[in-house]
Design an enzyme around this catalytic site. Structure first.
Site, PDB file in Angstrom:
ATOM      1  N   ASP A 156     -12.296 -10.448   6.764  1.00 24.01           N
ATOM      2  CA  ASP A 156     -10.958 -10.273   7.331  1.00 24.01           C
ATOM      3  C   ASP A 156     -10.946  -9.144   8.357  1.00 24.01           C
ATOM      4  OD1 ASP A 156      -8.389 -11.087   7.715  1.00 24.01           O
ATOM      5  OD2 ASP A 156      -7.595 -10.266   5.844  1.00 24.01           O
TER       6      ASP A 156
ATOM      7  N   VAL B  87       0.851  -1.192   0.000  1.00 23.95           N
ATOM      8  CA  VAL B  87       0.000   0.000   0.000  1.00 23.95           C
ATOM      9  C   VAL B  87       0.887   1.243   0.000  1.00 23.95           C
ATOM     10  CG1 VAL B  87      -1.914   1.177   1.122  1.00 23.95           C
ATOM     11  CG2 VAL B  87      -1.637  -1.271   1.412  1.00 23.95           C
TER      12      VAL B  87
END
Ligand SMILES: *[C@@H]1O[C@H](CO)[C@@H](O)[C@H](O)[C@H]1NC(C)=O
Ligand SMILES: *[C@@H]1O[C@H](CO)[C@@H](O)[C@H](O)[C@H]1NC(C)=O
Ligand SMILES: *[C@@H]1O[C@H](CO)[C@@H](O)[C@H](O)[C@H]1NC(C)=O
Ligand SMILES: *[C@@H]1O[C@H](CO)[C@@H](O)[C@H](O)[C@H]1NC(C)=O
Ligand SMILES: *[C@@H]1O[C@H](CO)[C@@H](O)[C@H](O)[C@H]1NC(C)=O
Length: 670
Positions: A470, A359
């Site tokens: 998640d 990211v």
């Protein structure tokens, strides 16, 4: 349990903290100042193409330009000056190549311009009477182009850190240390070249760094000036930031092309700055005398290199677009924009490496919006169409506790997802491994309630049921106001679609995985509730759901054993100290156990979870037969055999000090 004085003290502390957290750190970026609303005075002006021209060809004048609003520089809890970072690009164009006006200073001052200050060597900052006076409360970074012996200037081309006066605390000749060999490179401030300055102050280390470099050189790693100095006594709570410049008897134009500033983190990157006015008109006639052949040669070589450049660039920014994607136009980002935004996916912009990819932080070139770009590699194109359809539909999800997905971009073998940038990173950074900053109980409880309502929205309040799959502390991000926001939803599906539909693949994170889900591979909303249970416990206990080194490796069993002994509050995070609300803490821990029930049907729904957390309904007594230590243990034991098969070996890290439960897990077949 605790006395009233303690509570009222705590109350004051909490309200202070909340007040502090709620005020967002200021940040601005001006790539050119055309639409900037700066406060100007003296002869400063903004040109039609967006240059900030601090001085023009008038002698003995000064020019000021300040950001219009005051900037909050102090942390209200301890009165220390906060960290800040700023960068700007400037250029000094002088009448003569070796002589100039007096230079430019970046200024932090109590007012946007002080009356009675002088031009020339005083840089529009001070006058004879107040120069050096500690009541000035002025911090300036001077780019000084004239040597004034009265201020002990080292030469006529230097950078200095000035506190309350023009005699610099520290100064150095203009230049920079090259990253490749550490060698010092001289720079000429008045050459009319574009140069960039970075000023970084670390409020904890109490150190100020100033770095200078030509515009085409990345920020050098070694600063030109580094000074250990606590700015807290010099800087007031609220200050103005801007520039000051002055001319003397030589005509010179001082320009600023772009400027960004940010409290508490790196100043945003500058790009696409306005053009400086053309200089050197006289040279043109010379060029003509060189002759036509020379010109043709130049033109041809320029054309060739332009063609090479265009081809290279095309290749570099190539992306994958298929017909079916045309409907998704507005959700699609150009690869080139993402490339520019993240400065070519530089490591410096890397925010983290998650389960699905790296990211990066970025700033979109035109809108200047801060974004986070997740690069997900995918080999198979299978299922991509469904997945992108889903991404686009997920992109329409809007909830204050979800990280907004802004759009996507596709390249060969790579999917890029663009999210809102969350300045305070992920929650796990505040919980595990002796964090530098921890959250107090109020903040934790608020985050838990927020994430619960975000999950409820995904499960029940949107047009279709979205299972997150998640949920965990590292997927909860904190926005500027420290609100918890759930990220990464829907990504698990990519892995489903991408694999052979005949085999079900369990996606999620060991320790948060519902045993039922592991058994049959079906993710339901109750799978999320199970993970949310683990999440409740980790936030309350400051421990990961599985802590291999701990005596009792499984957090849920550990909390359960405390509950069994009738002292569940003792399971809390020691970092909380005495700062917690016993009733809320107990609720969170018990609810965490309830959500961890091995039977999905026995777990509450997210709606009920929200109601429990909001205190709208009371939690049932936990002593029900459905929940006992063996049932919880069984849940994990039962799940393990499947887990071992469906997980890559890297997930089965050997535990160094296995407890009985971890033992059971590792021996698998029991
Ligand atoms: C410089 O700017 C001031 C104020 O904008 C203006 O009055 C003056 O005429 C300008 N001088 C030149 C030489 O352009
Ligand atoms: C510009 O700043 C001034 C001073 O803060 C303010 O009064 C004015 O409304 C601002 N104008 C715009 C267009 O933002
Ligand atoms: C010097 O500047 C200060 C601060 O603005 C002002 O109060 C003072 O009058 C000035 N002194 C002179 C001699 O101009
Ligand atoms: C200043 O520079 C030093 C030396 O390179 C570095 O260790 C330190 O982190 C820098 N501090 C800031 C605030 O950039
Ligand atoms: C604030 O400054 C004091 C004194 O320098 C220091 O002891 C303290 O750790 C600082 N607090 C923070 C949060 O940086």
């Amino acid at each position: 349990m605790q006395n009233i004085a303690m509570f009222s003290k705590l109350g004051v502390f909490l309200s202070l903290l909340v007040g502090f957290v709620a005020s967002e750190d200021i940040s601005f970026t001006f790539n050119g100042f055309r639409s900037a609303n700066l406060s100007l005075d003296g002869i400063a002006e903004i040109t039609a193409n967006g240059l900030l021209k601090l001085t023009n060809d008038t002698k003995q004048q000064k020019g000021h330009a300040f950001y219009p609003n005051p900037v909050r520089f102090k942390n209200s809890l301890n009165g220390n000056s906060s960290s800040f970072s700023t960068t700007f690009v400037f250029s000094i164009i002088s009448q003569y190549p070796t002589l100039s006006g007096h230079g430019i200073a970046f200024v932090i001052a109590p007012a946007k311009g002080t009356p009675g200050v002088l031009p020339s060597q005083y840089l529009g900052l001070f006058n004879e009477t107040n120069n050096g006076d500690y009541t000035n409360h002025v911090v300036a970074i001077e780019l000084d182009t004239i040597q004034n012996t009265e201020f002990a200037d080292i030469n006529d081309n230097h950078v200095g850190i000035d506190i309350n006066g023009l005699k610099s605390e520290k100064s150095a000749p203009a230049g920079y240390f090259a990253d490749y060999n550490g060698g010092f490179k001289n720079m000429n401030l008045i050459g009319g070249h574009q140069m960039q300055v970075w000023v970084d102050y670390d409020g904890v280390e109490k150190q100020i760094n100033v770095t200078l470099a030509p515009i085409n050189v990345d920020k050098p790693k070694i600063p030109l000036l580094s000074l250990s100095l606590d700015l807290s006594p010099i800087i007031n709570d609220n200050m103005y930031v801007g520039f000051s410049s002055s001319t003397g008897s030589v005509l010179s134009n001082h320009y600023v092309l772009g400027w960004s500033f940010k409290m508490n983190r790196q100043a945003p990157v500058l790009s696409q700055l306005p053009q400086l006015p053309r200089t050197g008109g006289k040279k043109r006639s010379k060029l003509l005398t060189i002759g036509l052949p020379m010109m043709i040669v130049t033109l041809v070589s320029v054309a060739i290199s332009a063609a090479v450049y265009v081809v290279k660039r095309k290749w570099k920014f190539a992306e994958l677009v298929e017909d079916w994607e045309l409907d998704y136009g507005p959700h699609r980002f150009k690869y080139k924009d993402l490339y520019i935004a993240t400065k070519g996916f530089k490591d410096k912009e890397l925010l983290g490496v998650g389960g699905f990819g790296r990211v990066y932080r970025g700033v979109l070139p035109t809108s200047k919006i801060e974004i986070a770009v997740k690069k997900v590699s995918h080999e198979s194109r299978q299922g991509m169409r469904e997945f992108v359809a889903e991404i686009v539909s997920i992109g329409r999800l809007r909830h204050k506790n979800l990280v907004s997905l802004l759009g996507y971009c596709r390249r060969n073998g790579e999917l890029l997802l663009v999210y809102d940038y969350m300045p305070n990173r992920s929650l796990d950074k505040y919980l595990f491994d002796q964090p530098k900053i921890t959250l107090n109980w109020n903040e934790r409880f608020r985050v838990l309630k927020g994430v619960a309502s975000g999950l409820l929205y995904l499960h029940e309040e949107w047009e279709q049921v979205v299972v997150h799959r998640d949920v965990k502390a590292s997927n909860v991000l904190l926005d500027g106001a420290m609100n918890g926001r759930l990220g990464d939803f829907g990504l698990a599906r990519l892995y489903d679609h991408g694999t052979d539909p005949q085999t079900t693949h369990v996606v999620g994170t060991f320790g948060y995985l519902d045993p039922e889900h592991i058994r049959n591979g079906k993710a339901t909303t109750r799978t999320d509730v199970f993970a949310f249970g683990a999440f409740l416990l980790e936030v309350a206990c400051g421990r990961r759901p599985i802590e291999p080194r701990a005596e009792n490796a499984l957090l849920v069993n550990w909390v359960f054993s405390y509950w069994n002994r009738g002292e569940i509050l003792e399971a809390r995070d020691p970092n909380l100290g005495a700062d917690y609300v016993a009733k809320e803490l107990e609720l969170v821990l018990k609810l965490g156990l309830l959500c961890s029930h091995s039977k999905p049907a026995a777990r509450p729904s997210m709606r009920q979870v929200v109601q429990y957390l909001e205190g709208d309904i009371c939690l049932p007594e936990l002593s029900s037969p459905g929940l006992c230590a063996s049932s919880l243990t069984f849940a994990h034991k039962g799940g393990f055999t499947d887990l071992a098969m469906s997980y890559p070996s890297s997930m089965n890290k050997p535990f160094s000090h296995p407890s009985s439960v971890a033992d059971a897990l590792l021996s698998g077949g029991r």
